[in-house]
Scaffold this active site. Structure first.
Site, short mmCIF file in Angstrom:
data_model
loop_
_atom_site.label_atom_id
_atom_site.label_comp_id
_atom_site.label_asym_id
_atom_site.label_seq_id
_atom_site.Cartn_x
_atom_site.Cartn_y
_atom_site.Cartn_z
N HIS A 1 -0.97 75.67 -91.41
CA HIS A 1 -0.16 76.01 -90.25
C HIS A 1 -0.76 75.35 -89.00
CE1 HIS A 1 2.38 79.05 -92.22
NE2 HIS A 1 1.29 79.41 -92.89
N LYS B 1 -0.66 81.00 -82.62
CA LYS B 1 -1.17 79.72 -82.13
C LYS B 1 -1.92 79.96 -80.82
CE LYS B 1 2.89 77.46 -84.06
NZ LYS B 1 2.37 77.59 -85.40
N TYR C 1 -1.77 70.08 -85.87
CA TYR C 1 -2.24 70.58 -87.16
C TYR C 1 -3.57 69.94 -87.51
CZ TYR C 1 2.73 71.83 -87.87
OH TYR C 1 4.01 72.33 -87.75
#
Length: 238
Positions: A157, A191, A149
């Site tokens: 997020h 991601k 993070y």
């Protein structure tokens, strides 16, 4: 990939409270008291004051353990987190194992490696990311080694799903199908897949000492799914 903040005002709060400043505050607080922990086969339990537990949470080290004590807090740390606090930040004074104190980094290093043979490689990856002020958490729920993070998980997020690789010894991405599965999974949760290659020839004798970390190098590689639509010519053009 731009940061995905969780609520309005989270970005301003993150810039107002940089992680590096909070870590420095944690170092100063823990250096004034005697922080001790207990080593088990899979984690370290750290005993701290309530104020220090709050700082550890703000820095995202460990997870709190519910207990009835009012003046003490217990924090469950991974091996990587505990050794980083002990060896890099000098925040932990001593850690005990079966009623014996491990008061120096060599004893702690050897004990952790006995429980986790590939600890050196994972700690090198963890410390590499932490030293760049990324917040590093377990990636178990996403099928990877770590997730990172930009700031506290309550504000933003995670941006990267991390897989740790070592050429010839520890290789999770052996074939194309392994890479494809990892990229599709991380992409579905917004991601980017980050592969950290831990390389280096380490003398066998040095593996019992944390000094072996100097023999390792870290190579970063991001892997993204290619979308043909982003490269295809406009079909409406004549």
């Amino acid at each position: 990939m731009a940061p995905r903040w969780k609520w309005k005002g989270a970005e301003a709060k993150a810039f107002a409270e940089p992680i590096s400043n909070t870590v420095s505050e944690l170092q100063s607080s823990l250096s004034q008291t005697e922080a001790s922990g207990f080593l088990s086969s899979c984690n370290v339990l750290l005993s701290v004051e309530p104020e220090q537990a709050e700082l550890l949470d703000r820095c995202c080290f460990g997870r709190p353990v519910v207990c009835a004590e009012k003046n003490k807090r217990w924090i469950q740390l991974t091996f990587e987190e505990a050794f980083f606090l002990f060896y890099k930040l000098k925040c932990i004074d001593k850690i005990s194992l079966q009623s014996c104190y491990l008061e120096n980094e060599v004893d702690l290093w050897r004990s952790m490696r006995s429980f986790k043979p590939n600890f050196a490689m994972f700690y090198k990856a963890y410390s590499h990311l932490r030293s760049k002020n990324w917040i590093v958490r377990s990636g178990l729920q996403y099928g990877v080694d770590f997730v990172v993070y930009r700031h506290h998980p309550s504000l933003v997020h995670s941006e990267y799903a991390v897989i740790v690789q070592s050429i010839g010894e520890y290789n999770r991405l052996r074939v194309w199908s392994d890479i494809h599965c990892s990229v599709r999974l991380t992409g579905s949760v917004a991601k980017t897949l980050l592969v950290l290659y831990i390389n280096g020839k380490v003398n066998t004798e040095n593996m019992n000492l944390p000094l072996c970390l100097d023999d390792y190098t870290v190579e970063e590689q991001t892997i993204r799914r290619w979308s043909p639509e982003l490269s295809r010519e406009d079909e409406t053009r004549t």
